[in-house]
Design a protein around this motif. Structure first.
Motif, short mmCIF file in Angstrom:
data_model
loop_
_atom_site.label_atom_id
_atom_site.label_comp_id
_atom_site.label_asym_id
_atom_site.label_seq_id
_atom_site.Cartn_x
_atom_site.Cartn_y
_atom_site.Cartn_z
N ARG A 265 160.53 -72.96 0.59
CA ARG A 265 161.14 -74.30 0.57
C ARG A 265 160.17 -75.47 -0.02
N LYS A 266 158.74 -75.35 0.20
CA LYS A 266 157.72 -76.03 -0.30
C LYS A 266 157.76 -75.87 -1.92
N LEU A 267 157.60 -74.57 -2.03
CA LEU A 267 157.34 -74.21 -3.46
C LEU A 267 158.63 -74.59 -4.37
N SER A 268 159.82 -74.65 -3.99
CA SER A 268 160.90 -74.79 -4.60
C SER A 268 160.86 -76.45 -4.81
N ILE A 269 160.48 -77.33 -3.96
CA ILE A 269 160.32 -78.61 -4.14
C ILE A 269 159.31 -79.05 -5.35
N LEU A 270 158.12 -78.23 -5.40
CA LEU A 270 157.14 -78.45 -6.19
C LEU A 270 157.57 -77.88 -7.76
N ALA A 271 158.17 -76.88 -7.82
CA ALA A 271 158.65 -76.35 -9.14
C ALA A 271 159.87 -77.29 -9.37
N ALA A 272 160.71 -77.86 -8.84
CA ALA A 272 161.56 -79.04 -9.30
C ALA A 272 161.16 -80.16 -9.89
N ALA A 273 159.89 -80.39 -9.09
CA ALA A 273 159.19 -81.57 -9.50
C ALA A 273 158.53 -81.31 -10.96
N LEU A 274 158.07 -80.09 -11.05
CA LEU A 274 157.26 -79.84 -12.31
C LEU A 274 158.16 -79.77 -13.52
N GLU A 275 159.55 -79.44 -13.35
CA GLU A 275 160.52 -79.34 -14.39
C GLU A 275 160.70 -80.91 -15.13
N LYS A 276 160.69 -81.87 -14.08
CA LYS A 276 160.64 -83.21 -14.45
C LYS A 276 159.42 -83.75 -15.29
N ASN A 277 158.50 -83.08 -14.94
CA ASN A 277 157.14 -83.32 -15.81
C ASN A 277 156.76 -85.01 -15.71
N ASP A 278 157.07 -85.25 -14.44
CA ASP A 278 156.78 -86.92 -14.12
C ASP A 278 155.73 -87.09 -12.99
N PRO A 279 154.54 -87.63 -13.60
CA PRO A 279 153.37 -87.81 -12.52
C PRO A 279 153.85 -88.17 -10.99
N THR A 280 154.68 -89.43 -11.21
CA THR A 280 155.00 -90.00 -10.06
C THR A 280 156.10 -89.00 -9.12
N VAL A 281 156.72 -88.34 -9.70
CA VAL A 281 157.71 -87.48 -9.08
C VAL A 281 156.95 -86.32 -8.55
N ILE A 282 155.93 -85.83 -9.04
CA ILE A 282 154.99 -84.72 -8.70
C ILE A 282 154.15 -85.26 -7.33
N ARG A 283 153.85 -86.34 -7.42
CA ARG A 283 153.04 -86.99 -6.27
C ARG A 283 153.91 -86.95 -5.09
N GLY A 284 155.05 -87.53 -5.44
CA GLY A 284 156.18 -87.47 -4.15
C GLY A 284 156.22 -86.31 -3.84
N ALA A 285 156.48 -85.14 -4.53
CA ALA A 285 156.65 -83.75 -4.12
C ALA A 285 155.57 -83.25 -3.32
N LEU A 286 154.27 -83.65 -3.64
CA LEU A 286 153.20 -83.23 -2.85
C LEU A 286 153.02 -83.81 -1.55
N HIS A 287 153.60 -85.38 -1.32
CA HIS A 287 153.60 -85.82 -0.05
C HIS A 287 154.97 -85.06 0.87
N GLN A 288 155.74 -84.39 0.08
CA GLN A 288 156.93 -83.96 0.92
C GLN A 288 156.41 -82.49 1.60
N VAL A 289 155.56 -81.76 0.66
CA VAL A 289 155.27 -80.46 1.26
C VAL A 289 153.76 -80.46 1.84
N VAL A 290 153.13 -81.45 1.75
CA VAL A 290 151.94 -81.34 2.49
C VAL A 290 151.87 -82.93 3.30
N PRO A 291 152.40 -82.60 4.53
CA PRO A 291 152.60 -83.93 5.47
C PRO A 291 151.34 -84.71 5.66
N THR A 292 150.15 -84.23 5.61
CA THR A 292 148.80 -84.78 5.80
C THR A 292 148.29 -85.60 4.71
N PHE A 293 149.00 -85.51 3.46
CA PHE A 293 148.83 -86.12 2.36
C PHE A 293 148.97 -87.65 2.26
N HIS A 294 147.88 -88.53 2.26
CA HIS A 294 148.11 -89.79 2.41
C HIS A 294 147.51 -90.47 1.06
#
Length: 642
Positions: free
Chosen positions: A579-608
């Motif tokens: 599930r975490k990998l699919s979120i990151l893969a989908a964010a990579l397809e958009k190639n948008d740094p803001t979207v990728i940061r948001g995806a990292l926040h989703q998959v790594v709950p301790t990311f602040h």
């Protein structure tokens, strides 16, 4: 010039003998001390004595000696030549010449005074030459040596004997009571180490060399801290006793202060037996083997006799450098393979694993620069996360025995893209628990000295250029460890790995970056904020005031090694990982740094975001530090510091 020098010395010895003989002969005749020897038959005795002595001086090579460098060996050789010459003279005269008792005593006195005069002349020549050099070198750098032991005296000798040396040794400082007020080769011992600040100010000392290679690192750090307050005095050190065995001149081993000297921690010494059993006879693969950590891992691995070492790196220059270094040192004794490959390329990895069949994999390849990854988060995710995923799955597919992931303290409560991606790498390794024959493990540690992007080389360059030194925030606190220490502990942790552990290395005391900068300035002979300024530039993107080594201190357990701990974490299921990998893969397809940061926040709950952690610190910074409360298996790692 050598022949002329020998002729002059040869003639001078003859003149000395004639002068002494004339004085003593005249004295003897005047006071009628002997009737057996007159001025007429004294000459043959002196000639024979001179010939016998000179023959033995040639046999003992005393005329070949450079008396400006003479030590006890040369002076002893001169005495032995004189003794043998006189004994030969006595044997000859007893069988050929008729010598009276009084004449024997007279000639003995002449011979003794002659030898003494030869010694005094040679010694006076040496002292006079040194004095002349001292006067000519009065413009030299005034230096004090801390430690009047073997290393300090050897350093003094080399400085005094080298005409081209830019130094003049003014004094010693030593804590030995027996040496107080004494002189070592003419140089006074001015006091104890604690007296240096008071004494140096009055002596115009410009450099101090700490020449006590046998002391502990903790004591060395104490001495350097005492010296760090000196104004306009540069501090140098000699290396440890083991390093001095390299047989290079001790003067050439003087070096500037390094950050290791300020850490106050004794070098890590580990039992090699577990690592020998872990790596001996195995095929070992190191990804990122050309980098600062990867290359040191390679250097340490080859000491444990692997069957083959496989270095994998995308950057050919670094890979080539470590390849040539190892081949030069080990030659045909080492089975070494170097492959240029990207961990993003799964098929290329499968090809390498199929060909080499590694038993152990150390995964050190990663994008590590925090600010750069903030600008290019997609590259951090592709390389760090999905590259690690490729390696983990390939290692599982080809039955690797152990897989060791090199992690970082920035993965704990990450505030940067790089830290978040490295936390995802830990999660990937954790997810393999119970699903693979391979023993996966991760090893987490803090900053390593001298690594690519380290702050210490930057500080040194800035000091060399006259400053200012730039720090992002004066409150920042970091852990530091040398690269060899980190590599050795990684190998030890790898030998322990059994079931997907996350190992945490003991990084010692945390260091305040501002204190580090100030000490480096002082020990370089300057005064902070006067000679070299320290400028605060503001936190960089993704940077936080402190780093942590642990996510939850209650889950820390000791191992059999006092410097390695295990952080127990809940198992990550395969479904959760996908599930975490699919979120990151989908964010990579958009190639948008803001979207990728948001995806990292989703998959790594301790990311602040860094502001979340830094804004509440104010003047009180919470940092992790081993309090070493060894009660049971739990260690308290958190301490409040101002």
């Amino acid at each position: 010039m050598n022949r002329l020098r020998n002729f002059l010395l040869f003639a001078f010895d003859a003149v000395i003998l004639i002068g002494i003989a004339l004085v003593l002969g005249t004295f003897s005749l005047r006071y009628s001390l002997t009737d057996a020897v007159g001025q007429g038959n004294l000459i043959p005795h002196l000639t024979l004595l001179y010939i016998c002595t000179v023959i033995f001086q040639f046999l003992f090579h005393t005329y070949d000696s450079l008396w400006r460098y003479a030590e006890s060996r040369e002076y002893l050789a001169l005495l032995m030549a004189a003794f043998c010459g006189f004994c030969s003279y006595e044997v000859i005269t007893r069988f050929v010449l008729d010598t009276g008792v009084i004449s024997f005593l007279l000639l003995t006195a002449i011979a003794a005074l002659w030898v003494l005069a030869m010694l005094l002349v040679r010694f006076a020549y040496r002292v006079g030459r040194e004095h002349l050099q001292y006067r000519q070198g009065s413009h030299r750098i005034s230096m004090a040596i801390v430690g009047a032991g073997t290393a300090g005296v050897q350093l003094l000798e080399e400085v005094q004997s080298n005409r081209d040396s830019p130094y003049h040794v003014e004094c010693f400082f030593d804590d030995d009571n027996a040496k107080q007020g004494r002189r070592v080769r003419g140089v006074p011992v001015k006091g104890r180490i604690r007296d240096i600040p008071a004494r140096v100010k009055a002596m115009d000392i410009r450099e101090i060399v700490v020449a006590i290679p046998s002391i502990t690192e903790a004591r060395r750090q104490e001495i350097l801290q005492e010296l760090s307050g000196l104004d306009k005095v540069k501090i140098r050190v000699l290396p440890s006793t083991l390093d001095l065995l390299s047989q290079r001149p001790i003067r050439s081993q003087m070096r500037d202060i390094q950050i290791e000297d300020l850490l106050g921690r004794d070098p890590i010494r580990l039992d090699p037996a577990p690592v020998d059993a872990f790596l001996g006879g195995k095929t070992v693969m190191v990804t990122g083997g050309g980098g600062s950590i990867g290359s040191e891992l390679c250097r340490q691995i080859v000491k444990h006799d692997p069957r083959r070492l496989v270095i994998v790196d995308i950057y050919e220059n670094n890979a080539y450098d470590i390849q040539q270094e190892l081949l030069y040192k080990y030659g045909g004794r080492l089975d070494l393979a170097v492959e240029i490959a990207s961990i993003r390329d799964r098929e290329r990895l499968r090809q390498l694993f199929a060909h080499y069949r590694p038993d152990v994999v150390f995964h050190a390849a990663a994008h590590k620069h925090v600010p750069l990854m903030e600008q290019s988060p997609q590259e951090a995710v592709r390389n760090n996360v999905f590259g690690t995923l490729n390696l983990v799955r390939t290692a599982d597919e080809y039955g690797v025995s152990k897989f060791i992931q090199i992690s970082t303290d920035k993965a704990v409560n990450p505030t940067s893209v790089m830290g978040a991606t490295k936390r995802m790498c830990e999660i990937i390794v954790q997810s393999m628990k119970g699903r693979s024959r391979t023993a996966f493990a991760a090893v987490r540690f803090g900053n390593v000295l001298g690594s690519n992007g380290s702050v210490v080389p930057l500080f040194k360059r800035q000091i060399a250029e006259g400053g200012p030194i730039t720090v992002t925030d004066k409150r920042i606190i970091r852990y530091f460890m040398t690269i060899p220490e980190a590599a050795q502990l990684v190998l030890q942790a790898g030998a322990m790995a059994r079931q997907n552990e996350l190992y945490v290395l003991d990084m010692g005391r945390p260091v305040k970056i501002l204190d580090l900068a100030e000490n480096l300035i002082r020990l370089s002979g300057y005064k902070p904020y006067r000679d070299i300024d320290i400028v605060e530039t503001g936190l960089r993107p993704g940077e936080k005031l402190y780093e942590e080594l642990l996510i939850a201190s209650r889950d820390i357990e000791k191992t059999e090694n006092d410097q390695i701990f295990v952080e127990r974490q809940p198992t990550v299921t395969a479904e959760e990982l996908e599930r975490k990998l699919s979120i990151l893969a989908a964010a990579l397809e958009k190639n948008d740094p803001t979207v990728i940061r948001g995806a990292l926040h989703q998959v790594v709950p301790t990311f602040h975001e860094p502001e979340e952690l830094n804004r509440d610190q104010g003047q009180e910074v919470y940092i992790p530090e081993q309090s070493r409360q060894k009660t049971g298996k739990v260690l308290t790692f958190r301490q409040q510091v101002r």
